[in-house]
Design a protein around this motif. Sequence first.
Motif, PDB file in Angstrom:
ATOM      1  N   ALA A  30       0.811  -1.225   0.000  1.00  0.00           N
ATOM      2  CA  ALA A  30       0.000   0.000   0.000  1.00  0.00           C
ATOM      3  C   ALA A  30       0.843   1.274   0.000  1.00  0.00           C
ATOM      4  CB  ALA A  30      -0.927   0.009   1.207  1.00  0.00           C
ATOM      5  N   HIS A  31       2.035   1.237   0.576  1.00  0.00           N
ATOM      6  CA  HIS A  31       2.855   2.449   0.669  1.00  0.00           C
ATOM      7  C   HIS A  31       3.462   2.856  -0.675  1.00  0.00           C
ATOM      8  CE1 HIS A  31       2.408   2.254   4.943  1.00  0.00           C
ATOM      9  NE2 HIS A  31       2.930   1.040   4.992  1.00  0.00           N
ATOM     10  N   GLY A  32       3.596   1.920  -1.581  1.00  0.00           N
ATOM     11  CA  GLY A  32       4.236   2.220  -2.859  1.00  0.00           C
ATOM     12  C   GLY A  32       3.269   2.527  -3.976  1.00  0.00           C
ATOM     13  N   LEU A  33       2.003   2.750  -3.632  1.00  0.00           N
ATOM     14  CA  LEU A  33       0.992   2.961  -4.660  1.00  0.00           C
ATOM     15  C   LEU A  33       1.246   4.233  -5.483  1.00  0.00           C
ATOM     16  CD1 LEU A  33      -1.435   1.589  -5.809  1.00  0.00           C
ATOM     17  CD2 LEU A  33      -2.875   2.909  -4.258  1.00  0.00           C
ATOM     18  N   SER A  34       1.624   5.322  -4.840  1.00  0.00           N
ATOM     19  CA  SER A  34       1.865   6.560  -5.591  1.00  0.00           C
ATOM     20  C   SER A  34       3.108   6.430  -6.476  1.00  0.00           C
ATOM     21  CB  SER A  34       2.011   7.747  -4.644  1.00  0.00           C
ATOM     22  OG  SER A  34       3.103   7.550  -3.776  1.00  0.00           O
ATOM     23  N   LEU A  35       4.132   5.746  -5.958  1.00  0.00           N
ATOM     24  CA  LEU A  35       5.335   5.509  -6.764  1.00  0.00           C
ATOM     25  C   LEU A  35       5.016   4.597  -7.945  1.00  0.00           C
ATOM     26  CD1 LEU A  35       8.338   6.012  -7.060  1.00  0.00           C
ATOM     27  CD2 LEU A  35       8.763   4.049  -5.577  1.00  0.00           C
ATOM     28  N   THR A  36       4.166   3.615  -7.708  1.00  0.00           N
ATOM     29  CA  THR A  36       3.741   2.717  -8.782  1.00  0.00           C
ATOM     30  C   THR A  36       3.019   3.501  -9.872  1.00  0.00           C
ATOM     31  OG1 THR A  36       3.508   0.897  -7.215  1.00  0.00           O
ATOM     32  CG2 THR A  36       2.377   0.666  -9.310  1.00  0.00           C
ATOM     33  N   MET A  37       2.134   4.391  -9.472  1.00  0.00           N
ATOM     34  CA  MET A  37       1.399   5.194 -10.448  1.00  0.00           C
ATOM     35  C   MET A  37       2.330   6.115 -11.237  1.00  0.00           C
ATOM     36  SD  MET A  37      -1.576   4.322 -10.619  1.00  0.00           S
ATOM     37  CE  MET A  37      -2.508   3.112  -9.745  1.00  0.00           C
ATOM     38  N   LEU A  38       3.331   6.638 -10.590  1.00  0.00           N
ATOM     39  CA  LEU A  38       4.306   7.487 -11.266  1.00  0.00           C
ATOM     40  C   LEU A  38       5.079   6.697 -12.328  1.00  0.00           C
ATOM     41  CD1 LEU A  38       5.771  10.240 -11.437  1.00  0.00           C
ATOM     42  CD2 LEU A  38       7.387   9.327  -9.770  1.00  0.00           C
ATOM     43  N   VAL A  39       5.518   5.499 -11.958  1.00  0.00           N
ATOM     44  CA  VAL A  39       6.265   4.664 -12.909  1.00  0.00           C
ATOM     45  C   VAL A  39       5.355   4.236 -14.056  1.00  0.00           C
ATOM     46  CG1 VAL A  39       7.538   2.501 -13.163  1.00  0.00           C
ATOM     47  CG2 VAL A  39       7.914   3.914 -11.154  1.00  0.00           C
ATOM     48  N   LEU A  40       4.096   3.925 -13.753  1.00  0.00           N
ATOM     49  CA  LEU A  40       3.162   3.575 -14.828  1.00  0.00           C
ATOM     50  C   LEU A  40       2.901   4.765 -15.752  1.00  0.00           C
ATOM     51  CD1 LEU A  40       0.545   1.304 -13.050  1.00  0.00           C
ATOM     52  CD2 LEU A  40       2.204   0.646 -14.795  1.00  0.00           C
ATOM     53  N   ALA A  41       2.849   5.955 -15.195  1.00  0.00           N
ATOM     54  CA  ALA A  41       2.687   7.156 -16.025  1.00  0.00           C
ATOM     55  C   ALA A  41       3.891   7.333 -16.955  1.00  0.00           C
ATOM     56  CB  ALA A  41       2.503   8.387 -15.149  1.00  0.00           C
ATOM     57  N   LEU A  42       5.078   7.052 -16.449  1.00  0.00           N
ATOM     58  CA  LEU A  42       6.271   7.122 -17.304  1.00  0.00           C
ATOM     59  C   LEU A  42       6.221   6.062 -18.399  1.00  0.00           C
ATOM     60  CD1 LEU A  42       9.096   7.771 -14.688  1.00  0.00           C
ATOM     61  CD2 LEU A  42       8.282   9.339 -16.453  1.00  0.00           C
ATOM     62  N   ALA A  43       5.728   4.879 -18.060  1.00  0.00           N
ATOM     63  CA  ALA A  43       5.600   3.817 -19.068  1.00  0.00           C
ATOM     64  C   ALA A  43       4.615   4.230 -20.157  1.00  0.00           C
ATOM     65  CB  ALA A  43       5.150   2.511 -18.404  1.00  0.00           C
ATOM     66  N   ILE A  44       3.505   4.836 -19.755  1.00  0.00           N
ATOM     67  CA  ILE A  44       2.521   5.307 -20.739  1.00  0.00           C
ATOM     68  C   ILE A  44       3.137   6.388 -21.619  1.00  0.00           C
ATOM     69  CG2 ILE A  44       0.353   6.579 -20.977  1.00  0.00           C
ATOM     70  CD1 ILE A  44      -0.598   5.026 -18.460  1.00  0.00           C
ATOM     71  N   PHE A  45       3.918   7.274 -21.022  1.00  0.00           N
ATOM     72  CA  PHE A  45       4.599   8.310 -21.793  1.00  0.00           C
ATOM     73  C   PHE A  45       5.556   7.694 -22.822  1.00  0.00           C
ATOM     74  CE2 PHE A  45       8.265  11.143 -22.354  1.00  0.00           C
ATOM     75  CZ  PHE A  45       7.622  12.229 -22.938  1.00  0.00           C
ATOM     76  N   CYS A  46       6.283   6.667 -22.417  1.00  0.00           N
ATOM     77  CA  CYS A  46       7.207   6.002 -23.352  1.00  0.00           C
ATOM     78  C   CYS A  46       6.443   5.362 -24.510  1.00  0.00           C
ATOM     79  CB  CYS A  46       8.035   4.954 -22.625  1.00  0.00           C
ATOM     80  SG  CYS A  46       9.348   5.647 -21.618  1.00  0.00           S
ATOM     81  N   ARG A  47       5.306   4.745 -24.213  1.00  0.00           N
ATOM     82  CA  ARG A  47       4.502   4.151 -25.281  1.00  0.00           C
ATOM     83  C   ARG A  47       3.977   5.241 -26.230  1.00  0.00           C
ATOM     84  NH1 ARG A  47       5.089  -1.200 -25.981  1.00  0.00           N
ATOM     85  NH2 ARG A  47       3.040  -1.298 -26.907  1.00  0.00           N
ATOM     86  N   TRP A  48       3.584   6.382 -25.657  1.00  0.00           N
ATOM     87  CA  TRP A  48       3.103   7.486 -26.474  1.00  0.00           C
ATOM     88  C   TRP A  48       4.218   7.992 -27.389  1.00  0.00           C
ATOM     89  CZ3 TRP A  48       4.450  12.772 -26.337  1.00  0.00           C
ATOM     90  CH2 TRP A  48       3.654  13.582 -27.130  1.00  0.00           C
TER      91      TRP A  48
END
Length: 88
Positions: A30-48
Amino acid sequence: MSHKTAIKVYEIASYVLILGATAIYFIMKAHGLSLTMLVLALAIFCRWMMDRHRYRSCDEENDQLRDDLRRLTLLLAEEKKKNSNNNK
């Protein structure tokens, strides 16, 4: 960097970021949820960015093919004109 190389780099980076986000989520729960979302946002940016480079690469190739077609059409017209003048 060529479009082909950039596409490959962004594709690999997005996969690595998705795997990293998954690892962060399971390690930190539960503590890493915001960090997880940040990394997923970077992954989406890379795909874009990968899709953007693909689109630009296709546009450049289409422009080049259009120019080649125009040039070949002009050469064909000149050759036909030359042949019609020789037949007279």
